[in-house]
Design a protein around this motif. Structure first.
Motif, PDB file in Angstrom:
ATOM      1  N   LEU A 187      -2.973  -7.450  -3.853  1.00  0.00           N
ATOM      2  CA  LEU A 187      -3.660  -7.337  -2.567  1.00  0.00           C
ATOM      3  C   LEU A 187      -4.417  -8.636  -2.270  1.00  0.00           C
ATOM      4  CD1 LEU A 187      -5.095  -3.690  -2.689  1.00  0.00           C
ATOM      5  CD2 LEU A 187      -3.352  -4.544  -1.109  1.00  0.00           C
ATOM      6  N   ASP A 194      -9.719  -4.807   0.703  1.00  0.00           N
ATOM      7  CA  ASP A 194      -8.946  -3.641   0.245  1.00  0.00           C
ATOM      8  C   ASP A 194      -8.922  -3.587  -1.284  1.00  0.00           C
ATOM      9  OD1 ASP A 194      -8.405  -2.960   2.851  1.00  0.00           O
ATOM     10  OD2 ASP A 194      -6.412  -3.858   2.883  1.00  0.00           O
ATOM     11  N   THR A 215       0.834  -1.209   0.000  1.00  0.00           N
ATOM     12  CA  THR A 215       0.000   0.000   0.000  1.00  0.00           C
ATOM     13  C   THR A 215       0.870   1.260   0.000  1.00  0.00           C
ATOM     14  OG1 THR A 215      -1.722  -1.190   1.225  1.00  0.00           O
ATOM     15  CG2 THR A 215      -1.857   1.213   1.210  1.00  0.00           C
ATOM     16  N   TRP A 267       2.245   1.759  -3.435  1.00  0.00           N
ATOM     17  CA  TRP A 267       1.199   2.273  -4.320  1.00  0.00           C
ATOM     18  C   TRP A 267       1.004   3.774  -4.120  1.00  0.00           C
ATOM     19  CZ3 TRP A 267      -1.348   1.154  -8.543  1.00  0.00           C
ATOM     20  CH2 TRP A 267      -2.566   1.775  -8.816  1.00  0.00           C
ATOM     21  N   ARG A 268       1.040   4.207  -2.872  1.00  0.00           N
ATOM     22  CA  ARG A 268       0.818   5.636  -2.583  1.00  0.00           C
ATOM     23  C   ARG A 268       1.960   6.509  -3.071  1.00  0.00           C
ATOM     24  NH1 ARG A 268      -1.672   4.599   3.473  1.00  0.00           N
ATOM     25  NH2 ARG A 268      -3.802   4.156   2.789  1.00  0.00           N
TER      26      ARG A 268
END
Length: 245
Positions: free
Chosen positions: A116, A124, A92, A95-96
């Motif tokens: 995921l 998610d 995550t 990804w951000r």
């Protein structure tokens, strides 16, 4: 061979260090990184090419997407599969870090959501796809929504049927609804959605899956008819011929 490629890389990067303004050398390095799949090295080079105005926006987007995909896949390969809370956190975070413009790319969204799911973060992954579709309708994402088992079948059926109010006559949405209905053990509903998908735009997938469902429901005649139509579409595609009735 690999040794020659390594030697070429060392030479090119040494030359780049002494002639950093040489755009031709940067292009040569870009081509080299692409050829050997060195995405980690390509990513910072793309930033430099963008800064100097030496790369078109379409190519920049395409190559940066490949770099981020590679990062996600490399991350997942290190961890393996199964439920890993720490892996989900780091994925995550990765990804951000991706630019906002890339996080709307359907191919990249599918890679992220698939990983995921690989780590057991089904909910998610579901939220990622639903949020993306709320912002921008995309057939590829709708198809993915129906293909993957997010373990939230009742929720998915309710959401996808809500989409029918705003998306009219979509063969992809009907096919997705048929698949989700199947996972909910709603056989007649699935059959109806398959037929709607075919009426909207016939596809090999819909015919094959409806054939299998018909057999499951005990209608062997209908199953055989749909199977013939499936093979007809496949044959037309292989021969590059128009589909005729």
């Amino acid at each position: 061979d690999a040794e020659q490629f390594d030697e070429a890389k060392v030479t090119l990067e040494a030359l780049r260090g002494s002639t950093s303004q040489d755009s031709r050398l940067m292009f040569t390095l870009k081509d080299y990184y692409l050829k050997v799949g060195e995405w980690e090295s390509l990513k910072p080079l793309l930033l430099q090419l963008e800064k100097k105005g030496l790369i078109k926006s379409e190519e920049l987007h395409e190559l940066t997407v490949k770099c981020v995909k590679s990062e996600i896949e490399a991350h997942s390969e290190k961890v393996g599969s199964g439920e890993h809370k720490e892996a989900v956190k780091s994925l995550t975070a990765l990804w951000r870090q991706a630019p906002n413009r890339l996080r709307t790319d359907e191919g990249l969204l599918i890679v992220y959501a698939s990983n995921l799911i690989r780590f057991g973060a089904n909910r998610d992954a579901l939220k990622v796809i639903e949020k993306a579709l709320a912002n921008n309708w995309n057939d590829q994402l709708v198809c993915f929504y129906g293909e993957k088992d997010f373990k939230e079948n009742s929720h998915q059926l309710a959401i996808a049927e809500r989409w029918l109010k705003t998306v009219e006559d979509s063969s992809v949405l009907f096919l997705t609804l048929a698949r989700i209905s199947l996972r909910n053990e709603r056989m007649e509903k699935a059959k109806n959605y398959y037929e709607l998908s075919i009426a909207s735009s016939p596809s090999a997938e819909a015919y094959l899956e409806l054939s299998l469902l018909s057999a499951r429901l005990g209608d062997d005649k209908a199953s055989l008819e749909k199977l013939k139509l499936y093979f007809k579409i496949i044959a037309a595609g292989k021969l590059d011929l128009p589909l005729v009735s």
